[in-house]
Design an enzyme around this catalytic site. Structure first.
Site, PDB file in Angstrom:
ATOM      1  N   ALA A  74       0.766  -1.236  -0.015  1.00 10.97           N
ATOM      2  CA  ALA A  74       0.022  -0.107  -0.088  1.00 10.97           C
ATOM      3  C   ALA A  74       0.801   1.449  -0.052  1.00 10.97           C
ATOM      4  CB  ALA A  74      -1.113  -0.088   1.230  1.00 10.97           C
ATOM      5  N   THR A  75       1.913   1.218   0.602  1.00  9.37           N
ATOM      6  CA  THR A  75       2.846   2.287   0.738  1.00  9.37           C
ATOM      7  C   THR A  75       3.362   2.882  -0.719  1.00  9.37           C
ATOM      8  OG1 THR A  75       3.755   1.975   2.712  1.00  9.37           O
ATOM      9  CG2 THR A  75       4.994   3.311   1.645  1.00  9.37           C
ATOM     10  N   ASN A 159      -6.263   3.318  10.268  1.00 14.29           N
ATOM     11  CA  ASN A 159      -5.712   2.147  10.650  1.00 14.29           C
ATOM     12  C   ASN A 159      -5.578   2.029  12.196  1.00 14.29           C
ATOM     13  OD1 ASN A 159      -4.148   4.702   9.635  1.00 14.29           O
ATOM     14  ND2 ASN A 159      -2.398   3.777  11.130  1.00 14.29           N
ATOM     15  N   GLN A 187      -6.612  -1.194   5.278  1.00 15.74           N
ATOM     16  CA  GLN A 187      -7.211  -1.781   6.584  1.00 15.74           C
ATOM     17  C   GLN A 187      -8.609  -2.042   6.163  1.00 15.74           C
ATOM     18  OE1 GLN A 187      -6.135  -2.469   9.325  1.00 15.74           O
ATOM     19  NE2 GLN A 187      -3.987  -1.225   9.521  1.00 15.74           N
ATOM     20  N   SER A 207      -3.068  -4.006   0.323  1.00 17.48           N
ATOM     21  CA  SER A 207      -1.775  -4.560   1.001  1.00 17.48           C
ATOM     22  C   SER A 207      -2.092  -5.821   1.447  1.00 17.48           C
ATOM     23  CB  SER A 207      -1.409  -3.764   2.067  1.00 17.48           C
ATOM     24  OG  SER A 207      -0.204  -4.091   2.645  1.00 17.48           O
ATOM     25  N   ALA A 208      -1.533  -6.796   0.773  1.00 16.20           N
ATOM     26  CA  ALA A 208      -1.722  -8.406   0.877  1.00 16.20           C
ATOM     27  C   ALA A 208      -1.868  -8.895   2.614  1.00 16.20           C
ATOM     28  CB  ALA A 208      -0.911  -9.065   0.192  1.00 16.20           C
ATOM     29  N   THR A 247      10.250  -7.326 -12.198  1.00 18.44           N
ATOM     30  CA  THR A 247      10.056  -8.596 -12.309  1.00 18.44           C
ATOM     31  C   THR A 247       8.930  -8.898 -11.249  1.00 18.44           C
ATOM     32  OG1 THR A 247      12.178  -9.423 -13.097  1.00 18.44           O
ATOM     33  CG2 THR A 247      11.107 -10.979 -12.156  1.00 18.44           C
ATOM     34  N   CYS A 332       3.840   1.887  11.949  1.00 19.22           N
ATOM     35  CA  CYS A 332       4.968   2.666  11.246  1.00 19.22           C
ATOM     36  C   CYS A 332       5.554   3.766  12.294  1.00 19.22           C
ATOM     37  CB  CYS A 332       4.270   3.529  10.046  1.00 19.22           C
ATOM     38  SG  CYS A 332       3.833   2.047   8.608  1.00 19.22           S
TER      39      CYS A 332
END
Length: 386
Positions: A74-75, A159, A187, A207-208, A247, A332
């Site tokens: 996500a960042t 978040n 989130q 974001s996984a 890649t 963070c």
């Protein structure tokens, strides 16, 4: 002794089914090839796996697979969205003033790019202030809009608080304006239904590792009709339709796809069970007295519970909860001793902002764990209050 894990908002463990799917993409006897290798079967198989994951995520978001751009998380997605929109406008010859609307309680992955754009691109940024419940309203967005507003960036779920933004109403509002609508959904996925069409969003970050997938992989939804114009931030090969070179990590993408599939199939059941556990936790903590809920009581996800404890030192409280893995806010910002800027923004005093704890529950949380955490927090709080 292993600590009870109540920090799912920081990161979720990979679901065992996700880990199994990923492991099959790592070794010589698995699907290890480079998805960009078009001259042999190994590459074709890897590409097929990547495209299957793209469809799995697109299906979860109610999107077209061609609207999914892979990123590292996500960042990066937020940076590509914010910087990409502004730089594309500049590249197209727009020399006039540009304006962005965001909020004062966004993740740093949005606030820092906004700061960079203000300093290096001369963009003016309006930071909307949440109400005492941690909510940003559509009316605030409407009041802040200008003819030169080029982008509105708001998170679907905060978040720290878990509060929900009415993104569908904001999307409807912005459908009549030229501004691109970006939503940080890091989130949100796995906690609430996400529908990019119903929300009328142009860009959406994923974001996984927030929904039981691996770390280091994510995506940016980029609307095709009409096509949102973005300037690439990473160059070197023109992958992902020129928006993000590099890649592709087959194993991580397969993990993200499997995690998305599981959310689509099991998310509603997860949400109902977790909500019951969250309410069980809140009832136990509330009984301690002088405990304050941070954020709206109902307009929030089932996973989050952010509370402040009166009569205790926040840093000592967090350090004393060694048997419970929790946080004082965003992962963070965990290295700073300053009070949460989110809790300060909703009007908490320095003392209560310092004493704010984010409990976040998930797929593997149990009722017995909740009871154990209530007992441990009660013991620590009673000790600190003397």
């Amino acid at each position: 002794m292993k600590a009870h894990y109540f920090d799912y908002a920081a990161s979720t463990p990979a679901d065992p089914r996700v880990a199994q799917a990923m492991a099959a993409c790592l070794t010589l006897d698995g699907n290890f090839g480079n998805p960009a290798s078009r001259s042999h079967r190994y590459g074709w198989q890897a590409e097929q796996a990547v495209e299957n994951a793209r469809r799995q995520l697109a299906d979860l978001l109610k999107a077209d697979p061609r609207e999914i751009v892979w990123t590292s998380g996500a960042t990066e997605s937020n940076n590509l969205a914010l910087k990409g929109v502004v730089e594309a406008l500049r590249d197209a010859g727009e020399t006039g003033p540009l304006h962005i609307i965001t909020s004062a309680i966004e993740h740093k992955a949005v606030l820092d790019p906004c700061k960079w754009l203000a300093q290096h691109q001369g963009v003016e940024v309006t930071y909307l202030t949440p109400d005492a419940d941690g909510l940003i309203t559509p009316q605030q967005v409407a009041d802040a809009l200008r003819p030169e507003t080029c982008l509105v960036s708001l998170m679907a779920v905060n978040n720290e608080l878990g509060t929900l933004t009415d993104v569908a109403a904001i999307g409807a509002l912005l459908s009549k304006h030229r501004a691109v609508f970006h939503v940080d959904a890091a989130q949100a996925i796995g906690k609430i239904p996400v529908d990019v069409k119903a929300w009328q969003v142009d860009l959406l970050s994923v974001s996984a590792h927030k929904f039981y997938g691996p770390k280091g992989i994510g995506a940016l939804f980029v609307k095709r009709e009409p096509q949102v114009k973005l300037a690439a931030q990473i160059h070197g090969g023109g992958h992902e339709r020129g928006m993000r070179s590099g890649t592709l990590a087959t194993h991580q993408l397969v993990g993200l796809g499997e995690a998305a599939r599981l959310v689509a199939e099991e998310g509603a059941a997860d949400e109902a069970r977790i909500r019951g556990l969250r309410d069980q936790l809140w009832a136990g903590l509330q009984a301690l007295g002088d405990v304050y809920l941070n954020g709206h009581a109902t307009q929030r996800t089932a996973n989050h519970l952010n509370v402040s404890f009166g009569g205790v030192d926040g840093e000592i409280l967090l350090a004393s909860l060694a048997k419970v893995a929790v946080s004082s806010g965003s992962a963070c910002n965990s290295a700073t001793v300053a009070p949460s800027f989110v809790l300060k923004a909703i009007g908490r005093s320095d003392a209560l902002a310092h004493a704010g704890i984010r409990f976040s529950l998930g797929r593997f949380t149990t009722s017995d764990e909740v009871e154990a955490v209530i007992a441990e927090v009660a013991r620590v709080v009673a000790m600190l209050r003397g």
